[in-house]
Every structure is written in structure tokens, then in C-alpha cells.
Design a protein around this motif. Structure first.
Motif, PDB file in Angstrom:
ATOM      1  N   THR A   5       0.843  -1.208   0.000  1.00 48.58           N
ATOM      2  CA  THR A   5       0.000   0.000   0.000  1.00 48.58           C
ATOM      3  C   THR A   5       0.871   1.248   0.000  1.00 48.58           C
ATOM      4  O   THR A   5       1.853   1.322   0.755  1.00 48.58           O
ATOM      5  CB  THR A   5      -0.874   0.022   1.280  1.00 48.58           C
ATOM      6  OG1 THR A   5      -1.660  -1.157   1.296  1.00 48.58           O
ATOM      7  CG2 THR A   5      -1.775   1.245   1.320  1.00 48.58           C
ATOM      8  N   ILE A   6       0.500   2.215  -0.826  1.00 50.81           N
ATOM      9  CA  ILE A   6       1.187   3.506  -0.776  1.00 50.81           C
ATOM     10  C   ILE A   6       0.594   4.309   0.378  1.00 50.81           C
ATOM     11  O   ILE A   6      -0.618   4.535   0.443  1.00 50.81           O
ATOM     12  CB  ILE A   6       1.018   4.284  -2.102  1.00 50.81           C
ATOM     13  CG1 ILE A   6       1.785   3.564  -3.220  1.00 50.81           C
ATOM     14  CG2 ILE A   6       1.523   5.716  -1.951  1.00 50.81           C
ATOM     15  CD1 ILE A   6       1.680   4.243  -4.572  1.00 50.81           C
ATOM     16  N   VAL A   7       1.476   4.695   1.292  1.00 51.89           N
ATOM     17  CA  VAL A   7       1.027   5.504   2.435  1.00 51.89           C
ATOM     18  C   VAL A   7       0.911   6.960   2.007  1.00 51.89           C
ATOM     19  O   VAL A   7      -0.034   7.665   2.380  1.00 51.89           O
ATOM     20  CB  VAL A   7       2.028   5.360   3.605  1.00 51.89           C
ATOM     21  CG1 VAL A   7       1.617   6.243   4.777  1.00 51.89           C
ATOM     22  CG2 VAL A   7       2.145   3.897   4.022  1.00 51.89           C
ATOM     23  N   GLY A   8       1.865   7.403   1.210  1.00 47.95           N
ATOM     24  CA  GLY A   8       1.830   8.790   0.752  1.00 47.95           C
ATOM     25  C   GLY A   8       3.027   9.091  -0.121  1.00 47.95           C
ATOM     26  O   GLY A   8       3.841   8.215  -0.423  1.00 47.95           O
ATOM     27  N   SER A   9       3.105  10.334  -0.540  1.00 43.99           N
ATOM     28  CA  SER A   9       4.252  10.749  -1.354  1.00 43.99           C
ATOM     29  C   SER A   9       4.584  12.203  -1.052  1.00 43.99           C
ATOM     30  O   SER A   9       3.731  12.971  -0.574  1.00 43.99           O
ATOM     31  CB  SER A   9       3.938  10.585  -2.853  1.00 43.99           C
ATOM     32  OG  SER A   9       2.905  11.473  -3.237  1.00 43.99           O
ATOM     33  N   TYR A  10       5.797  12.555  -1.304  1.00 40.78           N
ATOM     34  CA  TYR A  10       6.242  13.946  -1.171  1.00 40.78           C
ATOM     35  C   TYR A  10       6.976  14.277  -2.468  1.00 40.78           C
ATOM     36  O   TYR A  10       8.070  13.788  -2.732  1.00 40.78           O
ATOM     37  CB  TYR A  10       7.172  14.076   0.037  1.00 40.78           C
ATOM     38  CG  TYR A  10       7.577  15.501   0.343  1.00 40.78           C
ATOM     39  CD1 TYR A  10       6.751  16.342   1.089  1.00 40.78           C
ATOM     40  CD2 TYR A  10       8.794  16.009  -0.106  1.00 40.78           C
ATOM     41  CE1 TYR A  10       7.131  17.649   1.383  1.00 40.78           C
ATOM     42  CE2 TYR A  10       9.180  17.312   0.178  1.00 40.78           C
ATOM     43  CZ  TYR A  10       8.343  18.125   0.921  1.00 40.78           C
ATOM     44  OH  TYR A  10       8.712  19.423   1.207  1.00 40.78           O
ATOM     45  N   ILE A  11       6.317  15.070  -3.296  1.00 40.88           N
ATOM     46  CA  ILE A  11       6.840  15.343  -4.633  1.00 40.88           C
ATOM     47  C   ILE A  11       6.920  16.857  -4.830  1.00 40.88           C
ATOM     48  O   ILE A  11       5.892  17.541  -4.795  1.00 40.88           O
ATOM     49  CB  ILE A  11       5.910  14.762  -5.735  1.00 40.88           C
ATOM     50  CG1 ILE A  11       5.482  13.325  -5.431  1.00 40.88           C
ATOM     51  CG2 ILE A  11       6.557  14.901  -7.106  1.00 40.88           C
ATOM     52  CD1 ILE A  11       6.485  12.261  -5.695  1.00 40.88           C
ATOM     53  N   HIS A  12       8.095  17.337  -5.015  1.00 42.24           N
ATOM     54  CA  HIS A  12       8.303  18.773  -5.254  1.00 42.24           C
ATOM     55  C   HIS A  12       7.545  19.615  -4.227  1.00 42.24           C
ATOM     56  O   HIS A  12       6.872  20.593  -4.568  1.00 42.24           O
ATOM     57  CB  HIS A  12       7.881  19.154  -6.678  1.00 42.24           C
ATOM     58  CG  HIS A  12       8.580  18.367  -7.732  1.00 42.24           C
ATOM     59  ND1 HIS A  12       9.949  18.339  -7.861  1.00 42.24           N
ATOM     60  CD2 HIS A  12       8.104  17.545  -8.693  1.00 42.24           C
ATOM     61  CE1 HIS A  12      10.289  17.544  -8.867  1.00 42.24           C
ATOM     62  NE2 HIS A  12       9.191  17.040  -9.380  1.00 42.24           N
ATOM     63  N   GLY A  13       7.616  19.193  -3.002  1.00 33.68           N
ATOM     64  CA  GLY A  13       7.030  19.970  -1.918  1.00 33.68           C
ATOM     65  C   GLY A  13       5.554  19.751  -1.689  1.00 33.68           C
ATOM     66  O   GLY A  13       4.951  20.400  -0.841  1.00 33.68           O
ATOM     67  N   VAL A  14       4.931  18.845  -2.427  1.00 35.55           N
ATOM     68  CA  VAL A  14       3.513  18.552  -2.224  1.00 35.55           C
ATOM     69  C   VAL A  14       3.406  17.217  -1.491  1.00 35.55           C
ATOM     70  O   VAL A  14       3.865  16.182  -1.997  1.00 35.55           O
ATOM     71  CB  VAL A  14       2.757  18.485  -3.571  1.00 35.55           C
ATOM     72  CG1 VAL A  14       1.296  18.096  -3.330  1.00 35.55           C
ATOM     73  CG2 VAL A  14       2.845  19.820  -4.283  1.00 35.55           C
TER      74      VAL A  14
END
Lengths: 317, 446
Positions: free
Chosen positions: B433-442
Motif C-alpha cells: 500500500t502507498i502511504v503517501g508521497s512527497y513530490i516537489h514539496g507537495v
């Protein structure tokens, strides 16, 4: 509701031996009904069956309609020529609209593989496949099986040769599944451009040992108890699948010369309509070995049995 | 109602209890901090963050790994912009943990500089998420499949945009069109050679494909469906490779589906041809036995092939023949999937579900480092994105995805951005499961 393990008839792949047995036995009873002066039973009285034919059909549609009427069902015929499909209505919308009219069963023919299953997934009615693309035509397979049992007693241990355009034939596929389930051995024979290309077919473990290939029609029919010649569709000529009708007839047609290689009591079958002089010579189509008209009669009986059993197999058949 | 973007308005994040990818392996960390430091979204110390504006997330031992790069993304706009928009596509990238992607529109071929500028405006300037590293493939023919050359030099070098950190398309490809006839192929590659860019092909011979829609094999035979033989791919691949050898032009094969094509790639490399290739996520996940379901969800082109082909692709991944795993994210209108298989429109969404679908098997087969390479750095390199998107040290760029590898989760329609959900994985349980992401400050939390 169904008196069978299956709830719908999408094809003969995966249909159990006991279900096929029950359909064939019931069809034999209905076959007797068809010989009576009054050829009608009240089994489906009050039920509405819609014949949804998205492809042209005369024989199969007529046979289904007759079967439904013999069972006292109310029938509605729906063809694309007279429907909203021509105005862009989707298949699903068509079904939903028809189902809103409180129907009980759908008999469907469509050019696309899997359409009967798709409709069943979106409908409360039970669905009978009257031919989906080149996939299956299960009632034709069943009527072929009924005819063989009628003429030869049983399918168990019998050898059936299917000759012709197998690749594009939904009849052939239903016969392969149904007949092997009932213990017959099937030999496929046709031009290499018109038979399944892959021996990978035998990845289907159910078919292992029950299906074989033969390129020489005389060898294919030599030990066959029944020979099924398939209709050659003339449009195949445009696709470079065959050089000419003449060459096809000379190498794969059922001629007197080929018949001479068959067993004495072989039966010759054809799903119709016949291209006389191409897949089957006229003398043979009309000859003593031919059971083609029996197939047509059995078609009504088999379709009655399928509809009756899927509807629950109610009393007073 | 449109699904809401589920990003949180935090660019400062403290992750607790994670396994952080350090470039070699995952190492346990009690705390990982990221935020805007020195005008750059980067890993930082907790004292660099404003505690009142910081989001704290307990990741319960989840993996923090480099964000992914998607090859083969197409958001299909303006097919129906009330159904799926560029913003939806970019939202999908955040949901799935992608920091960038290679865009190639099948609906609107980028065959002149104006179309490239328009695509850049919509994907990089006007979009809700405007910082993703999107790169573009230009068409080598006008309108895909025509016999007229596109303005390849203009497309490659003609972009005059101060905001963009690139000068044009990174290569040329005609979408998923079959390869052109040999003379036009030669002329296109001969002309395009001046740009030094790579040519991308989905190898498919149009005459051998004809109206085929599934792999030609046992299942197509018994289902009576028109098949596409392997030689439709290998003959096209061979034609391209011979042209590439003759002209000395670098080429890439998109979505290779069978071992025979990988053999051609291996031999070509031995002979000095610059050829790269990718395989589609779904070709690694499924084989053509899925056709037995008759579900249009499996209608993907090129087709999902046999179990032996699937294994050959995995072997190509393991031995390094395959450079990257591609996404080929293609939204399809719901009404175009709610039909029988042959009448359905091919294509599948993948960005939202790719990582949890493949991570466990991929990392167990090739190791974690190679798995990350196949999903992140290698596809980025093919798209000429060379700047590291993930440097796990204080001050290093922080674009990452958080994955709980042993937390199974059933895929829901609501997992997908926009108003479509055409994926064969809908309703299936994925192993992670993907818990979350941090992409270019988002920061995006699923």
C-alpha cells in the motif's frame, strides 16, 4: 431457478457432463413433443423471452422463436435493423431498456466474443448465447450432439471429424468442448490458414488426448463415426486465406471420393447453410449418410430444453 | 462529483518510524524531516522546520524510497475534459508517487512547436501541480502515421521558454501507431538524426496485426478472438533495428511483449546498435489466461501475452536487457469500457497502482536497488531527466514515495483520479500500500 448447475448458457466450455446429459435427455423428450399433432407445451407460459439478434440470422432465430413458442413463452424479436442501436445506443443501454420491460430471458447473437456473459453480468434475466463472434454457438453444439446420440446411440468413445474453417467457426468450438466432455474424440482438419494455429491449444488440459489435427481430409475421416463439414464463408477469399473455392473443394470438400474413405455407417453433418459443391457435394448433402435435416429438427428440441431447464425445469413439460 | 485531490497543505513534514532508502539499502530511521530549505524542497533537520506548520506522520515502518518516473503517460485530454483532465493525470502521479513522466499524447500528436508549447502550458504552467518533471516526445510524422515529416528540428531545439528547464522534446515517437512503411521510416530517422534524439517505437507491424486485439495463442484460438502474433512485433522490431544500424540512430522499444524481441535487442547491442527498451507494468503482472474472464479491463495494446512471454520479460528484467518498466497510463471513458472486450477501447490506468502492484515481486526478483532503478532513475534517464530527484542526505533533494510493503489493500475505484477507473486491478488486493508521497514539496497522503 435453473435446473442446471449453470445459470446461463454462454458456451459449452466448462459446462459439466451432468448438465449436458440433462439437456440432451430433456431435448429427447421435447423431440417427441415435436412429433405430436399439438406441438405445444405450457412450460414457459407467462415468461417473456427476448431474441436480441445483432447479427443477421434466419435459421437460428427462427429455431429459437419456434422453441419459445412451443414452450408457450411470449417472444419479442429485436434486430439491429429495427432498433436504437443504429442510432448509437450502447449495448448496455439497449439491455437496460429491454430489461425495464420485465423480461425473463434473453437469447443473444452478437459479433463480439463474450457479449452474452457481459449482458448476464448486467441483467437479472437468464441469457442464452445464440452465437458470439467466433467464440461459441452452444445450442448448435448441443443439437449436433443430440443428432449423433440419436443416430449412433452415444457420444462416448465416438470419433468425430470436423472439416473446414475451424478458426472462424463458433460451431466448431462448441463442438470441441461439448463432445470431448461427453467422451468423444475430435479430429480437426482444414487448410492451415483456417485451423487454430497453435498446438498451444493443448494448454487446455481438459482437451489433452481428446483433440487431434490432421491435414489430409481422407485420413481425418477414415475412422470417424461422424463427419461435420463446416460452412466456408466466401468473404475469407478476400483475405488471402484461400486461393480458390475449387482448390478448397478438391482438397477439403466432402466428395464421393472422400466418402469412400469413411466407415460404412458414417453420418455426415453440416450446420447450414451449405455451399453445395464446396464443402459438401450435393449428392452427399442429400444422400443416405446425411443427417442435416435431423439437425434442424433437433435444433428446436435442444433450444426448448435449454430454455426450459434454465427457467427452472418446471413441471408439466 | 469529481474526486477531491487528497494532498495536504504541508510542505514541511516529519516522518516517524520509517525505513529510508540510503542509496544502497533501506535503513531504520526514527525521524526523517523534509521541507523548503534554501529555496529547495529537501531533507533537513527538524530545527529547520517551523513546528506549527509541520505535519507529523507515523509511518509504522513503511519504506521511504525515491519517487518514480513514468514512461508512457497520456492523459487523453481533450477527449472529454469533464471526465479526465491534465490535472487529474498529475493528481494520479502524486497518488502513485511519481516525480515526473514522459508524455506522449495519442489524442493530439505533438508535431509542431505550437503544440509543444500548448502541452507545456497545460501540463507545467496552468496545472494545479506545476512542478512535476514532465518531458515530451514529439511525433516524427504529422498527425501520426502520415507520410509527412513533422518539424523535428523545431521540436527538438525551438522552444524559447524561460520557465522551462529544457529546450524541446527529448525524442521522437508516433504514439502507439504501428511502425511506418520502410521508406518513410528511413526518411524520418535520417532527418531526425540531425537532432541526435532517440526514436521511440512500439514495434508493431500493421498488416500482421490487422484487426487483432489479443495475443495470438491458445486463448485467442478457443475464444475465437482475433490475435496479434508475436511476429507482428519481432518483424517490426527487426525493421527498426536494421534501419537504426544503417543510419546509426538511437532507438527505444516501448512495451516489449515477448522474449523474441528481447533476443533481437540483445543481439543488436552486441552489434553496437544503441537500443533501449521498456516493458509495460501489466505485461509483467498478467498473462493471456486473463482473457478467459472476457473482461474489457484486460484490453491493453500491445496485448498481454502468454505465461511464457511474461516469464521471458521477467528474465529480461533480471538480466538487464530491459532498461525500465513503463506505465502507459491511458484513461478510457467508462462507456468505452462497459462493453464486450472486442468493442472496448484499449488502455489502462497505472500510475496510482503501479508501485504497490509490482514492488514486492520486483524487489524480490532483482533486489531493491535494481527495482528502484527500473521504476525511477532508469526511466528518468531515458527521458533525459538527469538531475537526481532523490538525494538522501541533509540538503539533498527530497522526492519520495512511502510504501507499506506488507500491507495488502484492495484497489477501489476511488483510488483513481478523475472520473475513470479502467484498470484490471480494480477489485483486486495488492500486496502493498502507498502511504503517501512527497513530490516537489507537495505532501500527499492516501
Amino acid at each position: 431457478m435453473s435446473a442446471l448447475q449453470i445459470k446461463h448458457l454462454f458456451g459449452l466450455q466448462g459446462v459439466s457432463r451432468s448438465d449436458i446429459r440433462q439437456i440432451l435427455d430433456t431435448a429427447k423428450q421435447f423431440r417427441e413433443v415435436l412429433e405430436r399433432p399439438v406441438k405445444k407445451v405450457p412450460s414457459l407460459r407467462g415468461m417473456t423471452v427476448v431474441n436480441l439478434f445483432f447479427e443477421n440470422s434466419t435459421r437460428t432465430r427462427t429455431s429459437f422463436e419456434l422453441a419459445e413458442k412451443r414452450l408457450s413463452a411470449d417472444t419479442v424479436n429485436f434486430t439491429t435493423a429495427s432498433s436504437s442501436v443504429k442510432k448509437g445506443e450502447t449495448l448496455l443501454d439497449t439491455l437496460r431498456n429491454i430489461e425495464s420491460m420485465k423480461i425473463d430471458a434473453v437469447v443473444v447473437r452478437h459479433k463480439g466474443t463474450g457479449v452474452p456473459k457481459f449482458l448476464a453480468e448486467h441483467s437479472n434475466a437468464f441469457v442464452v448465447n445464440a452465437g458470439d463472434g467466433a467464440h461459441e454457438h452452444p445450442t448448435q453444439g448441443l443439437l449436433d450432439m443430440l443428432t449423433i446420440e440419436e443416430k449412433l446411440g452415444t457420444l462416448e468413445g465416438k470419433k468425430v471429424a470436423i472439416i473446414g474453417d475451424i478458426r472462424h467457426s463458433r460451431v466448431a468450438r462448441s463442438n470441441i468442448w461439448g463432445m470431448t466432455t461427453m467422451g468423444a474424440h475430435v479430429t480437426l482438419c482444414g487448410p492451415s490458414t483456417l485451423v487454430p494455429r497453435n498446438t498451444e491449444l493443448l494448454q487446455y488440459k481438459e482437451l489433452a488426448g481428446s483433440v487431434s489435427w490432421e491435414t489430409d481430409v481422407k485420413k481425418a475421416v477414415a475412422d470417424a463415426d461422424a463427419v461435420i463439414a463446416l460452412r466456408l464463408q466466401k468473404e475469407r477469399m478476400d483475405d488471402a486465406l484461400l486461393p480458390s473455392m475449387r482448390e478448397y473443394r478438391n482438397f477439403f470438400g466432402i466428395t464421393e471420393e472422400v466418402l469412400a474413405c469413411c466407415k460404412d455407417k458414417v453420418i455426415i453433418m453440416h450446420p447450414g447453410p451449405i455451399n453445395r459443391g464446396v464443402e459438401l457435394d450435393s449428392d452427399i448433402a442429400d444422400g443416405e449418410h446425411s443427417v442435416i435435416l435431423n439437425q434442424v429438427t433437433n435444433g428446436v428440441a435442444v433450444r426448448m430444453a435449454v430454455l426450459f431447464l434454465l427457467a427452472g425445469g418446471r413441471e408439466n413439460a | 462529483m469529481r474526486k477531491k485531490h487528497s494532498t495536504l497543505d504541508f510542505d514541511q513534514v516529519v516522518l516517524k518510524n520509517v525505513k529510508l532508502w540510503n542509496g544502497q539499502k533501506f535503513e531504520d530511521r526514527e525521524t526523517v524531516c523534509v521541507g523548503l530549505v534554501n529555496n529547495k524542497f529537501s531533507f533537513c533537520n527538524q530545527e529547520d522546520l517551523d513546528s506549527e506548520k509541520t505535519k507529523v506522520l507515523d509511518c509504522a515502518g513503511a519504506l521511504v524510497m525515491p519517487a518514480l518516473f513514468g514512461l508512457g503517460i497520456d492523459f487523453m485530454e481533450p477527449l472529454r475534459d469533464d471526465v479526465y483532465t491534465f490535472n487529474d493525470g498529475l493528481d494520479a502521479m502524486h497518488r502513485g508517487g511519481f516525480f515526473g513522466g514522459l508524455y506522449e499524447s495519442a489524442a493530439n500528436p505533438i508535431d509542431d512547436p505550437e503544440k509543444l508549447s500548448a502541452a507545456i502550458d497545460r501540463l507545467l504552467k496552468d496545472a494545479y501541480y506545476s512542478k512535476l518533471k514532465i518531458r515530451f516526445l514529439g511525433a516524427f510524422s504529422k498527425d501520426f502515421g502520415s507520410d509527412s515529416l513533422s518539424e523535428m528540428m523545431e521540436l527538438a531545439f525551438g522552444l524559447d521558454d524561460e520557465d522551462a528547464d529544457f529546450k524541446g522534446v527529448i525524442g521522437f515517437g508516433d504514439g502507439n501507431a504501428a511502425i511506418p512503411h520502410s521508406r518513410f521510416l528511413r526518411l524520418a530517422m535520417e532527418y531526425g538524426k540531425m537532432t541526435g534524439k532517440r526514436f521511440f517505437f512500439q514495434p508493431m507491424d500493421r498488416t500482421l496485426r490487422k484487426s487483432g486485439c489479443v495475443h495470438e495463442g491458445a486463448y485467442s484460438d478457443m475464444l475465437g478472438m482475433k490475435g496479434i502474433p508475436r511476429i507482428a512485433e519481432t518483424i517490426a522490431a527487426y525493421t527498426v533495428l536494421e534501419t537504426a544500424r544503417f543510419l546509426k540512430v538511437p532507438v527505444h522499444f516501448k512495451q516489449v511483449t515477448c522474449g523474441e524481441t528481447l533476443d533481437l535487442v540483445r543481439n543488436a547491442r552486441k552489434n553496437g546498435i544503441d537500443v533501449t527498451c521498456d516493458v509495460n507494468l501489466y505485461h509483467l503482472l498478467f498473462d493471456d489466461s486473463c482473457l478467459e474472464t472476457l473482461s474489457s479491463a484486460y484490453h491493453i495494446l500491445p496485448p498481454i501475452r502468454s505465461a511464457a512471454d511474461r516469464e521471458a520479460l521477467w528474465k529480461g528484467i533480471e538480466d538487464g536487457t530491459v532498461n525500465a518498466i513503463s506505465m502507459n497510463h491511458t484513461p478510457v471513458l467508462r462507456q468505452d469500457t462497459e462493453v464486450n472486450f472486442e468493442d472496448s477501447v484499449p488502455g489502462a490506468l497505472s500510475l496510482e497502482v503501479a508501485l504497490p502492484a509490482i514492488w514486492n515481486e520486483l524487489s524480490s526478483r532483482v533486489g531493491e536497488a535494481r527495482a528502484i532503478e527500473l521504476l525511477s532513475t532508469a526511466p528518468a534517464k531515458l527521458a533525459c531527466v538527469d538531475t537526481p530527484a532523490y538525494v538522501p542526505e541533509i540538503g539533498g533533494t527530497a522526492n519520495f514515495v512511502i510504501l507499506a510493503p506488507n500491507k495488502p489493500r484492495k484497489v477501489l475505484e476511488s483510488d483513481f483520479a478523475g472520473h475513470v477507473c479502467n484498470s484490471p486491478l480494480v477489485g483486486k488486493e495488492l500486496p502493498s500500500t502507498i502511504v503517501g508521497s512527497y513530490i516537489h514539496g507537495v505532501f500527499h497522503v492516501n
